[in-house]
Scaffold this active site. Structure first.
Site, PDB file in Angstrom:
ATOM      1  N   LEU A 266      16.854  82.992  -0.714  1.00 39.17           N
ATOM      2  CA  LEU A 266      16.070  82.914   0.522  1.00 39.17           C
ATOM      3  C   LEU A 266      16.165  84.201   1.332  1.00 39.17           C
ATOM      4  O   LEU A 266      17.220  84.823   1.405  1.00 39.17           O
ATOM      5  CB  LEU A 266      16.552  81.732   1.377  1.00 39.17           C
ATOM      6  CG  LEU A 266      16.506  80.366   0.702  1.00 39.17           C
ATOM      7  CD1 LEU A 266      16.933  79.279   1.688  1.00 39.17           C
ATOM      8  CD2 LEU A 266      15.121  80.050   0.141  1.00 39.17           C
TER       9      LEU A 266
ATOM     10  N   GLY B 261      11.371  85.751   5.021  1.00 41.35           N
ATOM     11  CA  GLY B 261      10.047  85.169   4.777  1.00 41.35           C
ATOM     12  C   GLY B 261      10.157  83.656   4.605  1.00 41.35           C
ATOM     13  O   GLY B 261       9.371  82.884   5.183  1.00 41.35           O
ATOM     14  N   HIS B 262      11.151  83.211   3.838  1.00 42.00           N
ATOM     15  CA  HIS B 262      11.353  81.762   3.667  1.00 42.00           C
ATOM     16  C   HIS B 262      11.714  81.122   5.011  1.00 42.00           C
ATOM     17  O   HIS B 262      11.265  80.021   5.323  1.00 42.00           O
ATOM     18  CB  HIS B 262      12.500  81.490   2.690  1.00 42.00           C
ATOM     19  CG  HIS B 262      12.195  81.846   1.274  1.00 42.00           C
ATOM     20  ND1 HIS B 262      12.839  82.860   0.614  1.00 42.00           N
ATOM     21  CD2 HIS B 262      11.324  81.326   0.380  1.00 42.00           C
ATOM     22  CE1 HIS B 262      12.382  82.949  -0.625  1.00 42.00           C
ATOM     23  NE2 HIS B 262      11.457  82.028  -0.796  1.00 42.00           N
TER      24      HIS B 262
ATOM     25  N   GLN C 149       7.559  77.904 -15.109  1.00 40.06           N
ATOM     26  CA  GLN C 149       6.579  78.846 -14.555  1.00 40.06           C
ATOM     27  C   GLN C 149       6.882  80.290 -14.911  1.00 40.06           C
ATOM     28  O   GLN C 149       6.178  81.193 -14.494  1.00 40.06           O
ATOM     29  CB  GLN C 149       6.449  78.669 -13.041  1.00 40.06           C
ATOM     30  CG  GLN C 149       7.646  79.139 -12.220  1.00 40.06           C
ATOM     31  CD  GLN C 149       7.475  78.791 -10.754  1.00 40.06           C
ATOM     32  OE1 GLN C 149       7.667  77.645 -10.337  1.00 40.06           O
ATOM     33  NE2 GLN C 149       7.115  79.763  -9.943  1.00 40.06           N
TER      34      GLN C 149
ATOM     35  N   GLN D 203      -1.445  81.279  -5.636  1.00 40.35           N
ATOM     36  CA  GLN D 203      -0.633  80.062  -5.736  1.00 40.35           C
ATOM     37  C   GLN D 203      -1.010  79.088  -4.623  1.00 40.35           C
ATOM     38  O   GLN D 203      -1.164  77.880  -4.866  1.00 40.35           O
ATOM     39  CB  GLN D 203       0.844  80.427  -5.645  1.00 40.35           C
ATOM     40  CG  GLN D 203       1.749  79.209  -5.493  1.00 40.35           C
ATOM     41  CD  GLN D 203       3.220  79.538  -5.566  1.00 40.35           C
ATOM     42  OE1 GLN D 203       3.747  79.711  -6.654  1.00 40.35           O
ATOM     43  NE2 GLN D 203       3.899  79.608  -4.434  1.00 40.35           N
TER      44      GLN D 203
ATOM     45  N   SER E 166      10.181  89.539  -0.797  1.00 40.74           N
ATOM     46  CA  SER E 166      10.143  88.741  -2.020  1.00 40.74           C
ATOM     47  C   SER E 166      11.563  88.658  -2.553  1.00 40.74           C
ATOM     48  O   SER E 166      12.347  89.613  -2.425  1.00 40.74           O
ATOM     49  CB  SER E 166       9.249  89.446  -3.055  1.00 40.74           C
ATOM     50  OG  SER E 166       9.537  88.964  -4.354  1.00 40.74           O
ATOM     51  N   SER E 167      11.879  87.524  -3.189  1.00 39.49           N
ATOM     52  CA  SER E 167      13.218  87.376  -3.774  1.00 39.49           C
ATOM     53  C   SER E 167      13.441  88.397  -4.874  1.00 39.49           C
ATOM     54  O   SER E 167      14.575  88.697  -5.235  1.00 39.49           O
ATOM     55  CB  SER E 167      13.378  85.961  -4.339  1.00 39.49           C
ATOM     56  OG  SER E 167      13.124  85.017  -3.330  1.00 39.49           O
TER      57      SER E 167
HETATM   58  O1  PAF Z   1       6.670  80.210  -4.688  1.00 34.15           O
HETATM   59  C1  PAF Z   1       7.678  79.768  -5.285  1.00 34.15           C
HETATM   60  O2  PAF Z   1       8.829  80.095  -4.966  1.00 34.15           O
HETATM   61  C2  PAF Z   1       7.486  78.827  -6.462  1.00 34.15           C
HETATM   62  O3  PAF Z   1       6.378  79.176  -7.217  1.00 34.15           O
HETATM   63  C3  PAF Z   1       7.432  77.348  -6.053  1.00 34.15           C
HETATM   64  C4  PAF Z   1       6.204  77.057  -5.198  1.00 34.15           C
HETATM   65  C5  PAF Z   1       8.694  76.968  -5.299  1.00 34.15           C
HETATM   66  C6  PAF Z   1       7.335  76.451  -7.305  1.00 34.15           C
HETATM   67  O4  PAF Z   1       8.451  76.621  -8.127  1.00 34.15           O
END
Ligand code: PAF
Length: 298
Positions: free
Chosen positions: A33, A36-37, A61, A153, A185-186
């Site tokens: 995190l 941004g989160h 994914q 997304q 971004s992570s």
């Molecule tokens: O954006 C992300 O971190 C991921 O794609 C999500 C939405 C948590 C799904 O794993």
């Protein structure tokens, strides 16, 4: 703050919260995190009574095993950040909770998921929409918050939520940026020091496109040529895609831009020449030809 590991326990908690007439906002994350989160958590808080965060590095994914294995995992620090941000529940399931042995069911969105990241990361969105559906079914939220940095997304999840009738309000949270303009971004922590410095070419290319638009340029080819030129100035960067598309349908923009148009970028960074850092792919976007700024600059 409670840390819940099983879908069953989470569903029971959701039923209990809902029975009290309280609203739940869910922020799905893969952990690592960053501010941004935390801003997404803040967005959720404004919309609901309880704020829940899921932390799950979703294997389905990732289309490259080394990306999945190298994805930063910082659960203890993340839990502390959530506690400090007043999160009520962290859902941190083990993979078998979301993918029971032999699972073979997918949730897949059509055309919207095909271009851009869908084209360069085959199977990526199928993994995202499948896991997000499972998270929705487990957490039963009223609201779910996703970052606008992942523009496609967000569009794909909005469509899935509508098509499946989940009855969840999807909220987009603005992209937060580092001081030099790099979108948070992570994955940023995986860049070597030199690549990290060079990564500001992404926002430079976006701002160049905005200036060109302000100067009257409307040719898709010329705008994209300038984007490529800016990014290619960085020795460790190579463009995965740089495209102009309709922000709603994600279909290709016409040769001459006439209205709001998405500039979507994905850029690959190589490790530093001395071996520091990993190969990292970063994405960013801007909707051009609309008055609203999306990177918090104005
Ligand atoms: O954006 C992300 O971190 C991921 O794609 C999500 C939405 C948590 C799904 O794993």
């Amino acid at each position: 703050m409670d840390i819940i590991r099983t879908t069953r326990e989470l569903q029971e908690r959701a039923d209990w919260v809902r029975a009290q007439g309280r609203k739940i906002a869910l922020v799905p994350t893969m952990g690592a995190l960053h501010p941004g989160h935390l801003s997404l958590i803040q967005c959720g808080r404004e919309k609901a009574d309880e704020i829940w965060v899921s932390i799950f590095v979703n294997p389905t994914q990732f289309n490259q095993p080394e990306d999945f294995e190298g994805y930063p995992r910082t659960f203890e620090v993340d839990a502390e950040s959530c506690r400090a941000a007043g999160v009520d529940v962290i859902f941190a399931p083990t993979p078998d909770q979301l993918y029971p042995n032999g699972a073979q069911t997918w949730v897949e969105v059509g055309d919207l998921a095909d271009p851009l990241c869908g084209a360069s990361r085959p199977g990526h969105f199928r993994g995202v929409t499948t896991v997000v559906s499972k998270l929705f079914l487990a957490a039963r939220p009223h609201v779910a918050v996703f970052g606008e940095k992942d523009f496609q997304q967000l569009a794909v999840i909005r469509r899935m939520t509508r098509d499946m009738g989940f009855g969840i309000e999807i909220v987009g949270g603005p992209t937060l940026r580092e001081e030099d303009g790099l979108a948070m971004s992570s994955r940023n922590v995986r860049l070597g020091p030199r690549a990290r410095k060079q990564a500001q070419v992404i926002i430079r290319a976006i701002r160049q496109a905005e200036r060109n638009i302000a100067g009257g340029e409307r040719s898709t080819a010329s705008l994209l040529e300038a984007v490529h030129k800016t990014i290619e100035e960085a020795s460790l960067a190579s463009v995965d895609y740089a495209e102009l598309r309709d922000p709603d349908s994600l279909t290709e923009a016409p040769g001459k831009l006439v209205g709001p148009t998405l500039l979507a970028l994905a850029v690959n960074f190589a490790p530093d020449p001395d071996g520091q850092g990993a190969a990292v792919r970063l994405i960013d976007n801007r909707v051009l030809l609309q008055s609203r700024q999306t990177d918090g600059e104005s």
